[in-house]
Design a protein around this motif. Sequence first.
Motif, short mmCIF file in Angstrom:
data_model
loop_
_atom_site.label_atom_id
_atom_site.label_comp_id
_atom_site.label_asym_id
_atom_site.label_seq_id
_atom_site.Cartn_x
_atom_site.Cartn_y
_atom_site.Cartn_z
N GLN A 1 0.83 -1.21 0.00
CA GLN A 1 0.00 0.00 0.00
C GLN A 1 0.87 1.26 0.00
OE1 GLN A 1 -2.60 -0.45 3.37
NE2 GLN A 1 -4.00 -1.81 2.28
N LYS A 2 1.95 1.23 0.79
CA LYS A 2 2.85 2.38 0.85
C LYS A 2 3.50 2.59 -0.51
CE LYS A 2 6.81 4.24 3.31
NZ LYS A 2 7.90 3.97 4.22
N GLY A 3 3.93 1.50 -1.15
CA GLY A 3 4.54 1.59 -2.48
C GLY A 3 3.57 2.16 -3.50
N ARG A 4 2.32 1.72 -3.44
CA ARG A 4 1.31 2.26 -4.35
C ARG A 4 1.11 3.75 -4.12
NH1 ARG A 4 -3.02 -2.46 -3.79
NH2 ARG A 4 -2.20 -3.87 -5.34
N ALA A 5 1.04 4.15 -2.86
CA ALA A 5 0.82 5.57 -2.53
C ALA A 5 2.01 6.40 -3.00
CB ALA A 5 0.61 5.73 -1.02
N GLU A 6 3.22 5.90 -2.76
CA GLU A 6 4.41 6.63 -3.20
C GLU A 6 4.47 6.72 -4.73
OE1 GLU A 6 7.67 4.56 -1.37
OE2 GLU A 6 7.33 5.51 0.59
N GLY A 7 4.14 5.61 -5.40
CA GLY A 7 4.12 5.59 -6.86
C GLY A 7 3.09 6.56 -7.41
N LEU A 8 1.93 6.59 -6.79
CA LEU A 8 0.88 7.50 -7.22
C LEU A 8 1.32 8.95 -7.03
CD1 LEU A 8 -2.04 7.92 -8.21
CD2 LEU A 8 -2.76 7.81 -5.82
N ALA A 9 1.91 9.24 -5.87
CA ALA A 9 2.38 10.61 -5.60
C ALA A 9 3.46 11.02 -6.59
CB ALA A 9 2.89 10.70 -4.16
N GLU A 10 4.39 10.10 -6.86
CA GLU A 10 5.48 10.40 -7.81
C GLU A 10 4.91 10.62 -9.22
OE1 GLU A 10 9.37 8.17 -9.70
OE2 GLU A 10 8.75 7.63 -7.67
N GLY A 11 3.98 9.76 -9.61
CA GLY A 11 3.36 9.90 -10.93
C GLY A 11 2.60 11.21 -11.06
N MET A 12 1.89 11.59 -10.01
CA MET A 12 1.15 12.85 -10.05
C MET A 12 2.12 14.03 -10.12
SD MET A 12 -2.03 12.15 -7.43
CE MET A 12 -2.70 13.79 -7.62
N ALA A 13 3.21 13.96 -9.35
CA ALA A 13 4.18 15.06 -9.37
C ALA A 13 4.80 15.20 -10.75
CB ALA A 13 5.25 14.81 -8.31
N LYS A 14 5.17 14.06 -11.36
CA LYS A 14 5.75 14.11 -12.70
C LYS A 14 4.74 14.65 -13.71
CE LYS A 14 9.23 10.47 -12.31
NZ LYS A 14 9.63 9.12 -12.77
N GLY A 15 3.50 14.18 -13.59
CA GLY A 15 2.46 14.63 -14.50
C GLY A 15 2.19 16.12 -14.36
N MET A 16 2.18 16.59 -13.12
CA MET A 16 1.95 18.03 -12.90
C MET A 16 3.12 18.85 -13.43
SD MET A 16 0.14 17.96 -9.14
CE MET A 16 -0.01 19.73 -9.02
N ALA A 17 4.35 18.36 -13.21
CA ALA A 17 5.52 19.09 -13.70
C ALA A 17 5.52 19.14 -15.23
CB ALA A 17 6.80 18.42 -13.20
N LYS A 18 5.19 18.00 -15.85
CA LYS A 18 5.13 17.97 -17.32
C LYS A 18 4.04 18.90 -17.83
CE LYS A 18 4.53 14.87 -21.23
NZ LYS A 18 4.18 13.53 -21.68
N GLY A 19 2.87 18.83 -17.18
CA GLY A 19 1.76 19.70 -17.58
C GLY A 19 2.11 21.17 -17.41
N LYS A 20 2.79 21.48 -16.33
CA LYS A 20 3.20 22.87 -16.07
C LYS A 20 4.18 23.34 -17.14
CE LYS A 20 4.51 25.59 -12.04
NZ LYS A 20 4.97 25.52 -10.65
N ALA A 21 5.16 22.48 -17.47
CA ALA A 21 6.15 22.84 -18.50
C ALA A 21 5.48 23.02 -19.85
CB ALA A 21 7.23 21.76 -18.58
N GLU A 22 4.56 22.09 -20.19
CA GLU A 22 3.84 22.22 -21.46
C GLU A 22 2.98 23.48 -21.47
OE1 GLU A 22 1.68 18.57 -21.93
OE2 GLU A 22 3.48 17.42 -22.44
N GLY A 23 2.38 23.77 -20.33
CA GLY A 23 1.56 24.97 -20.22
C GLY A 23 2.39 26.24 -20.40
#
Length: 185
Positions: free
Chosen positions: A123-145
């Motif tokens: 569960q911790k691994g899933r939560a960390e993976g989700l948080a990392e994926g969201m952070a990467k997605g937000m950073a990519k979206g911000k850069a594209e924006g």
Amino acid sequence: AVYGVFFMNFRLEDMPHKLRTDIVLSDRDTHEQFSDKLRFIFIELPSFRKEEEECVTDFERWIYVLKNMETLNRMPFKARKSVFEKLEKIVDIASLSKEERMKYDESIKVYRDSLVTMEFAEQKGRAEGLAEGMAKGMAKGKAEGKAEGKAEERRIIAGQLKRMGMSFDAIREVTGLSDSEIDKL
């Protein structure tokens, strides 16, 4: 629904002799059913007359084992059904000495603790993976924006310069846009 299952190794004289009797409660005065969520099931073991080789369903096998448990020196159907192997292990556990039982209980505790630990880690691994994926997605979206915002800003400036009558060469040099992009404005 709540079910009460009662195994009777005897026969009640006032009841019809059948293997399974389902009982529902009703009000004595009104005869209305008390609740559809409360039932009692009576299994009259003496009414079960099948031999081991005649038992086909798991229900019949369980009833056979329960009826004959005191006289069995080996578990029936063992080769065909793993559920009876589990039942045999339960019987073996009940016959352990106090010291053996303590060791067994400790080994079960260690096993269960390891399952809980693995589940927590997963569960911790899933939560960390989700948080990392969201952070990467937000950073990519911000850069594209930001990139899209800068491109839009260059188009706006180019449009203003074009309306002011500036040459395509000068607009291209200031904004970095191509002649075809400037022409579309």
